[in-house]
Design an enzyme around this catalytic site. Structure first.
Site, mmCIF file in Angstrom:
data_model
loop_
_atom_site.group_PDB
_atom_site.id
_atom_site.type_symbol
_atom_site.label_atom_id
_atom_site.label_comp_id
_atom_site.label_asym_id
_atom_site.label_seq_id
_atom_site.Cartn_x
_atom_site.Cartn_y
_atom_site.Cartn_z
ATOM 1 N N LYS A 181 69.338 33.875 13.358
ATOM 2 C CA LYS A 181 69.465 33.894 11.080
ATOM 3 C C LYS A 181 70.479 35.019 10.877
ATOM 4 C CE LYS A 181 68.402 33.005 7.269
ATOM 5 N NZ LYS A 181 66.653 33.137 5.701
ATOM 6 N N SER A 216 61.792 28.653 3.346
ATOM 7 C CA SER A 216 63.570 29.311 4.064
ATOM 8 C C SER A 216 63.310 28.891 5.105
ATOM 9 C CB SER A 216 64.671 30.634 3.920
ATOM 10 O OG SER A 216 64.601 30.685 2.496
ATOM 11 N N SER A 238 66.534 28.597 3.171
ATOM 12 C CA SER A 238 68.095 29.269 3.079
ATOM 13 C C SER A 238 68.794 29.289 4.983
ATOM 14 C CB SER A 238 68.221 30.749 3.075
ATOM 15 O OG SER A 238 66.876 31.453 3.432
#
Lengths: 483, 95, 493
Positions: C78, C183, C159
């Site tokens: 990420k 997330s 997210s």
């Protein structure tokens, strides 16, 4: 008689509180492993934590916490077993994270006291409200470029202790005494070097004025005053300004001001319109600081003897007057020096020598006690030479000067220069006879009652003996021959 | 507690986010929508509850007082939008 | 079967057996990325050359007889994790060309264990979002499609949307995610994969771009529960650089996946029956409980009375911390700078242009709730509610070993839906936020499909630092569910 300033409408009392920022002595910064040394090349003592890079996190330096605890103990203050770090949010070019980690609601040290000594040897307790630990900011340089400010983050993140006093101070003198005393305590504790020129101790002064018996009026904060002398000047200047404002029918606005040492006046800082909304909240990167009682006890047990205790001991143990004791304990090194000299000797004489000839010699040569050419042991030996009659007091001063110049031991100087005191009655009688013979007229005057001339004869004899005559024996011989 | 335009202005100033006057009503309405929704917390009885500042339940750890970091000015300056030799440079600050 | 279809565990075995090399495995993924990423936008930076170098190094190490837990296994990272020498964006314009001169602790742990990094995965800007539409690099497309509706683009959740979509589409064997209010778990549910948010303090936050410090926690996302267990064991561990990182041994999570749930007490929190929740989610939840009962667990109804206030408390605490954490993006030391008339103007222009609308909105909310006169009414109150939510969990965990809930109140929705009202978007996190506020571990495991053929996840919550029980329960559900559906967009499809 308390300090007042006379205005057009009468006498005004000055009310002063101090906020001192003291840089903690530690190798590394409060929340990072970067160095704290003064004077490094720009941005060389900066870690990614100090520069607030993305993802960087603070981890507290144990020694900085210990230093704050030691300081709290030295100020006879309450140590808060649980304290907390908060973020103080504001934007500034030298504040990398956009917040300062500080302690707002729960400081590590609560209320304490500092006893200040005034010129008349009286003392006055000044309340300490709190002490908390926080980060220093970096440095902005505004004079390097016409349209730019340059940022050096070497200081960013260095640990500071903010020590806040109660508004107990009532004169520039008291404020000066407070600062000096606080500095002495910090130096004794080894928690701050107290160097105001390098900025390792900075004072913000809160000043207000009032008529006798009134409640407090509005105060102004004079920021970043960087010497004891300037603090005293700033207080007086600010107090006079406020008196003028009040007396001309105006209102003193609560604001932050700067002291302009050149003009000897304070001026308003450009106000930041939102400076007062710091949005404090507990720093979520840190947990509450919970102190182990045993650790506090351990730190307490290893504290040095502090100036107040030492001063009392000097008065009791050495029979010194309060003033002398106060001077000798002002610096730990001086006190140590003195004690080495005084050990097993005439303590009062030792005090006179340290505070007199020794301090004068340091002043004259621009040396400090650490770099002094005369060690405490050597000065002690000089006193021993006087005590055992090897030299007299006058010669001792000459020997001392030679010690300052050469760094030699006093006994060697005495031998080299042949300064040993003369106690031989024959030699003294001979010198006396010569002086009396050469001053027949004065002898006659003396004998006709002008006894003040005795001192003259002593001086002449000592001069003839190059100062080495034993004063008591010279006196005795003169009296005998003049009677 | 609904935000008025002056409060919106104060907040954007505190946060240092430029906001055109024309955008104030939209932001005001968005923020008020969220704040109004958040105020359901007023229903909760919080008497005598100690606030929870974080999810970590442990003692604060401490580092030793040793210089272990720093000494890499080029690295701390390498991402700077503007640098002047060994310094970061910003528009001149007037005090 | 293509190399990209292997589970992480199977790929590990294949590498150990010498069935294929790390280079072949990595090349297969890079080829898939080349083919699909232009459409899915799961990666914002592909690290092809570096990945091949790492794969070659892994092969060389293996040929010397070395083995490490992740040796040669290609992952997506990420883009909230700082990677030394590789642009790190947080999917924000404000980080601009930022290249970290340091490696985050979690990614350093993965590299230590031999992992190969394929690239940096897309996300909602600064991890603020539940649909990956706030990224400055554009939205991520969910590889799943509604049955009979291949045209509608669905969101991958957020997210960690790039991580979720990338793993689901076989563009990586696994990925790192971060979870502040859901997330990891919500995109895992939307993308039909597994993902765990471990206990707060389990993974170091050092080097992860901060959103809300008291909530942020890194965790793995992968196609199986076991794969998550393998990754978490490498990611987790004490870090002296993070004051909130716990000093506890990291257990063998993979072994925990094989534990029986027989005799475990599983709590069903009645407050998780959200109004308007689709009946099929309700049914799937019942099904999950039935599976566990069949496996020998005891199902116990419990109450978490403050659940409904979790979201509101979260939307005070998280923006408040974010407003402060994001103050460092000021155009001075890194990232974007937009010149202005003076310092202040520079700040205001930089931050107005650098932050997207959602980030700006949250900074303003956070600034407001901390500002003078409002602190007690909002922030302090939210922290007290947070304490009550933790108390709910503590009391529940005195009676049960784990909790089972739905992960999200819906399956993946279409891009453009729920966009008109921020609060509507925030409601996505209603089931995931309470565990974040309490700091307890939570895992989403794919359990079934909705009527449109979209994946739905169930959430297992456990006691602090008892991820092992979470893995055991999640693995039991995984075995019972036999989830074998595949997204329509995937490598080799």
């Amino acid at each position: 008689m308390s300090y007042t300033i006379e205005g057009e409408t009468g006498l005004w009392e000055v009310v002063i509180g101090m906020e001192v920022h003291a840089q903690v002595i530690s190798r590394a910064k409060l929340f990072s492993g970067a160095a704290t040394d003064f004077g490094g090349d720009p941005n060389t003592q900066v870690s990614f934590v100090d520069a607030a890079f993305p993802g960087m996190l603070p981890v507290i330096n144990r020694e900085c916490v210990a230093q704050a605890i030691r300081t709290g103990l030295g100020l006879n203050a309450h140590i808060n077993v649980v304290s907390r770090f908060d973020r103080k949010n504001y934007f500034y070019a030298d504040l990398p994270a956009g917040y300062q980690i500080s302690q707002y609601q729960h400081p590590i040290v609560g209320s304490g006291t500092i006893e200040i000594e005034l010129a008349d040897c009286s003392t006055k307790p000044i309340g300490v409200t709190r002490l908390h630990v926080e980060q220093d900011a970096g440095k902005s340089l505004h004079d390097q470029h016409p349209t730019k400010s340059y940022i050096d983050l070497n200081r960013a993140g260095v640990a500071l202790m903010e020590i806040v006093s109660e508004p107990d101070l009532r004169s520039p003198e008291e404020a000066g005494a407070y600062l000096r005393k606080l500095r002495t305590i910090l130096r004794y504790l080894g928690t701050c070097d107290g160097n105001m020129e390098e900025g390792s101790m900075r004072a913000d002064v809160n000043v207000s004025v009032r008529k006798h018996g009134e409640p407090f009026r509005t105060r102004c904060e004079v920021k970043n005053v960087n010497s004891v002398r300037f603090v005293m000047q700033a207080i007086e200047a600010e107090a006079r300004r406020q008196i003028q404002v009040w007396e001309s029918g105006g209102i003193v606005e609560q604001e932050t001001r700067l002291f302009d040492a050149g003009r000897g006046a304070t001026r308003s800082m450009r106000t930041k319109e939102d400076a007062h909304d710091y949005r404090y909240f507990p720093d979520p990167d840190l947990l509450p600081l919970v102190l182990d009682e045993a650790w506090i006890e351990e730190l307490k047990a290893t504290l040095p003897e502090l100036p107040d205790a030492k001063r009392r001991r000097f008065m009791e143990q050495y029979g010194l007057p309060a003033y002398d004791a106060g001077v000798l304990v002002a610096e730990q090194a001086t006190a140590e020096f003195y004690e080495t000299v005084a050990k097993g000797r005439d303590a009062k004489l030792a005090a006179n020598w340290v505070m007199g000839d020794f301090f004068a010699a340091l002043n004259r040569t621009g040396r400090t006690i650490e770099t002094s050419p005369v060690s405490a042991a050597s000065l002690g030996k000089l006193l021993d030479l006087m005590a055992d009659g090897t030299i007299n007091g006058r010669i001792a001063k000459e020997v001392f000067e030679a010690m300052v110049d050469t760094g030699d031991e006093p006994a060697i100087i005495v031998e080299k220069k042949g300064l040993r005191q003369v106690t031989d009655a024959g030699a003294i009688d001979e010198a006396v006879d010569k002086v009396l013979a050469a001053n027949a007229e004065k002898v006659a005057q003396y004998k006709s009652g002008k006894e003040r001339l005795f001192g003259f004869f002593v001086g002449q004899v000592m001069k003839a003996m190059a100062g080495k005559g034993n004063p008591a024996l010279v006196n005795e011989a003169l009296r005998r021959k003049l009677s | 507690m609904a935000l008025d335009p002056a409060t919106v202005r104060r907040i954007v100033t505190l946060a240092r986010i430029r906001l055109e006057d024309a955008e104030v009503p939209r932001i005001q309405s968005e923020l008020n929508g969220i704040i109004g929704w958040i105020e359901q917390l007023n229903e909760v009885d919080i008497d005598g509850v100690e606030p929870l500042t974080g999810a970590a339940q442990m003692a604060l750890k401490m580092r030793d007082d040793a210089v272990t970091d720093g000494g890499y000015p080029d690295k701390v300056l390498s991402n700077a939008p503007e640098r002047a030799g060994p310094f970061y440079a910003v528009p001149k600050v007037v005090e | 079967m293509s190399l990209t279809d292997l589970s992480l565990a199977a790929a590990r075995e294949g590498l150990r057996r010498g069935d294929f090399t790390a280079r072949e495995l990595t090349e297969a993924h890079l080829t898939a990325i080349e083919a699909l990423n232009p459409r899915l936008n799961a990666y914002v930076t592909v690290m092809a050359d570096r990945a091949l170098d790492q794969a070659d190094a892994a092969d060389a190490a293996r040929s010397r007889g070395e083995d490490r837990p992740l040796l040669g296994l290609p992952l997506a990272i990420k883009d909230l994790f700082c990677t030394e020498g590789v642009r790190t964006t947080a999917a924000s314009r404000i980080l601009g060309p930022f290249v970290p001169p340091y490696e985050s602790t979690v990614t350093a742990n993965l590299l230590r264990d031999g992992a190969v990094f394929l690239g940096k995965a897309n996300l909602d800007e600064f991890a603020m979002g539940s649909s990956n539409i706030t990224s400055a690099f554009g939205p991520v497309e969910n590889p799943w499609k509604r049955q009979g509706d291949p045209a509608t683009v669905l969101v991958p959740g957020g997210s960690s949307g790039g991580s979720g979509a990338g793993v689901a589409a076989r563009l990586a064997l696994g990925a790192t995610g971060t979870d502040t209010g859901g997330s990891i778990r919500q995109p895992a549910s939307f993308c039909g994969i597994a993902g765990i948010k471990p206990t707060y303090g389990r993974c170091s936050r050092w080097g992860i771009v901060a959103f809300a410090s008291s909530l942020d926690q890194a965790g793995p996302m992968a196609r199986t529960v076991q794969d998550c267990a393998i990754l978490l064991r490498s990611m987790a561990g004490h870090d002296p650089k993070d004051s909130t990182s716990i000093d506890r041994p990291v257990p063998d999570y993979e072994a925990a996946c094989r534990r029986s749930v027989k005799g475990l007490r599983i709590g069903v929190p009645r407050e998780y029956r959200a109004e308007g929740m689709p009946a099929e989610i309700e049914r799937l939840w019942e099904q999950g409980l039935a599976w566990l009962r069949d496996a020998g667990a005891e199902i116990i109804e419990v109450s978490l009375p403050h659940t409904k206030y979790g979201l509101a408390a979260y939307y005070i605490v998280a923006p408040a911390e974010a407003s402060s954490n994001l103050a460092r993006y000021d155009g001075v030391r890194f990232g974007l700078r937009v010149e202005g008339e003076d310092l202040r103007d520079m700040y205001e222009r930089t931050r107005a242009e650098g932050f997207g609308a959602e980030v700006r909105r949250r900074i303003l909310i956070g600034t407001y709730v901390l500002s003078a006169g409002y602190y007690d009414a909002y922030y302090l109150r939210a922290q007290k509610v947070r304490a009550l939510i933790l108390r709910d969990f503590t009391e529940a965990f005195a009676r049960v070993d784990a909790l089972l809930t739905p992960t999200a109140p819906s399956a993946a929705f279409a891009q453009g839906e729920k966009m008109d009202d921020p609060v509507k978007m925030y409601l996505n996190d209603i089931f995931t936020v309470p565990a974040s506020l309490a700091g307890v571990p939570g895992m989403s495991v794919p359990a079934g499909l909705d009527g449109d053929g979209l994946p739905l996840g169930l959430q297992v919550l456990g006691r602090p630092f008892d991820e092992e029980t979470v893995f055991a329960v999640a693995a039991a559900i995984e075995r019972a569910a036999g989830f074998e559906a595949l997204p329509s967009l995937r490598a080799g499809a």
